[in-house]
Scaffold this active site. Sequence first.
Site, PDB file in Angstrom:
ATOM      1  N   LYS A 116     -32.984   2.488 -12.401  1.00 20.89           N
ATOM      2  CA  LYS A 116     -33.618   3.261 -13.424  1.00 20.89           C
ATOM      3  C   LYS A 116     -33.432   2.836 -15.096  1.00 20.89           C
ATOM      4  CE  LYS A 116     -34.505   7.341 -10.657  1.00 20.89           C
ATOM      5  NZ  LYS A 116     -34.314   8.722 -10.419  1.00 20.89           N
ATOM      6  N   LYS A 198     -41.629   0.276   2.091  1.00 20.31           N
ATOM      7  CA  LYS A 198     -41.819   1.603   2.332  1.00 20.31           C
ATOM      8  C   LYS A 198     -42.885   2.441   1.574  1.00 20.31           C
ATOM      9  CE  LYS A 198     -38.736   5.160   1.031  1.00 20.31           C
ATOM     10  NZ  LYS A 198     -37.538   5.925   0.823  1.00 20.31           N
ATOM     11  N   LYS A 201     -43.853   7.856  -2.995  1.00 20.14           N
ATOM     12  CA  LYS A 201     -44.449   8.738  -3.726  1.00 20.14           C
ATOM     13  C   LYS A 201     -44.857   8.027  -5.067  1.00 20.14           C
ATOM     14  CE  LYS A 201     -41.300  12.646  -4.404  1.00 20.14           C
ATOM     15  NZ  LYS A 201     -40.122  12.335  -3.921  1.00 20.14           N
TER      16      LYS A 201
HETATM   17  P1  AMP Z   1     -37.742  10.328  -1.504  1.00 19.86           P
HETATM   18  O1  AMP Z   1     -39.359  10.540  -1.490  1.00 19.86           O
HETATM   19  O2  AMP Z   1     -37.692   8.967  -1.560  1.00 19.86           O
HETATM   20  O3  AMP Z   1     -37.105  11.113  -2.654  1.00 19.86           O
HETATM   21  O4  AMP Z   1     -37.145  10.713  -0.108  1.00 19.86           O
HETATM   22  C1  AMP Z   1     -37.119  12.035   0.439  1.00 19.86           C
HETATM   23  C2  AMP Z   1     -37.043  11.986   1.945  1.00 19.86           C
HETATM   24  O5  AMP Z   1     -37.978  11.484   2.768  1.00 19.86           O
HETATM   25  C3  AMP Z   1     -35.582  11.206   2.378  1.00 19.86           C
HETATM   26  O6  AMP Z   1     -34.941  11.876   3.418  1.00 19.86           O
HETATM   27  C4  AMP Z   1     -36.317  10.010   2.897  1.00 19.86           C
HETATM   28  O7  AMP Z   1     -35.727   9.223   3.755  1.00 19.86           O
HETATM   29  C5  AMP Z   1     -37.915  10.525   3.354  1.00 19.86           C
HETATM   30  N1  AMP Z   1     -38.591   9.389   3.299  1.00 19.86           N
HETATM   31  C6  AMP Z   1     -39.310   9.149   1.990  1.00 19.86           C
HETATM   32  N2  AMP Z   1     -40.433   8.096   2.030  1.00 19.86           N
HETATM   33  C7  AMP Z   1     -40.138   7.816   3.651  1.00 19.86           C
HETATM   34  C8  AMP Z   1     -41.110   6.991   4.363  1.00 19.86           C
HETATM   35  N3  AMP Z   1     -42.218   5.997   3.893  1.00 19.86           N
HETATM   36  N4  AMP Z   1     -40.935   6.938   5.563  1.00 19.86           N
HETATM   37  C9  AMP Z   1     -39.965   7.610   6.398  1.00 19.86           C
HETATM   38  N5  AMP Z   1     -39.148   8.543   5.647  1.00 19.86           N
HETATM   39  C10 AMP Z   1     -39.262   8.763   4.101  1.00 19.86           C
END
Ligand code: AMP
Length: 332
Positions: A116, A198, A201
């Site tokens: 970051k 992955k 968002k």
């Molecule tokens: P984040 O959006 O990275 O802050 O993630 C929030 C939650 O969503 C966490 O528990 C991640 O493990 C899950 N998560 C985020 N992106 C994915 C993805 N592409 N596939 C599976 N789980 C996800």
Amino acid sequence: MDEINVKTILSGVQPTGILTIGNYIGAIQNWKLLENEYKCIYPIVDLHSLTVRQDPKQFKDLCISMLAQYLACGLDAKKNILFFQSHVRQHTELAWLLSCHTYLGELSRMTQFKEKSEKHRDNINAGLFTYPILQAADILLYQACKVPVGEDQKQHLELARDIAIRFNNIYGKTFVVPEPHVPQMGARIMSLQEPSNKMSKSDTNINGTIFLLDSDKVTLKKIKRAVTDNKNRISYNDNQLGIKNLMTIYMTLTKESIREIEEKYTDKGYGAFKNDLAEIVVENLRPVREKYAELMDNKDYLVSIYKDGAEKAGEIAENTMKKVRDNIGLIK
Ligand code: AMP
Ligand code: TRP
């Protein structure tokens, strides 16, 4: 330790946008499986988001939107504690006390800080550096035993554990030492455009990401354009990462097994498979989007949810803080 504390789950999400189908499948669907078994606490971590500059008016909208997204995905506000981190002052209070028990060396090893500060070179603020301490406070305040987090957050959780152990060693048992929670259905959804990455968002290529609030038309287009290969064979293997990812989405939303899906599409090509998948995704997301619109039209209801959540969370947090203040030697 209280019986009740042994079974607390906690996870925070920053209110910085629209959840993806990856969040839905990888996180929220699993959270729903936990709500009957554990005490589930899900702060929307607004204070964490302030480590990056936010526009105040837009930020308020983002925060409310995240709450509505949670509810629209089916998280039951009666069974889960949903609230804004900033509404429970004990988070920042504990963060200060924990910061006096965290070493600079530990914080400077955090890869998220390194990434970051690389990305926001003009705003490498102290909050960005102490961010994991606030996260540790989020977790330890509620005596959470399990924390569902993705790979990228494992290091922060490890630090929270180290701080808890250190604190307990100095002052006597004060905190439950948390563990990562590995979901039953550990599906990881990948980008539709670069299936080795992955789905995220914050991906700059929005065609790789299906957002929960995408229109039917947009979802359909993104799935049709999803990267595949030239084998034209529906098979779940690491040489066909694009198809493998689409099959994972198919499987998690329909609960059909990979074998069943492979059999169903033995004589069919990618076109037919993608059409069916698009329909499944659209059918799953439409009720979420409709519920979301309904909720955003009912602000009073949303206010009642976050106030109630903060009240419940505040009670648990204050219980922990009483013990912390006393153990550390602060006068009552
Ligand atoms: P984040 O959006 O990275 O802050 O993630 C929030 C939650 O969503 C966490 O528990 C991640 O493990 C899950 N998560 C985020 N992106 C994915 C993805 N592409 N596939 C599976 N789980 C996800
Ligand atoms: N740092 C986490 C992220 O960026 C969000 C977060 C804040 C969190 N506090 C938490 C996650 C407590 C789990 C537990 O995704």
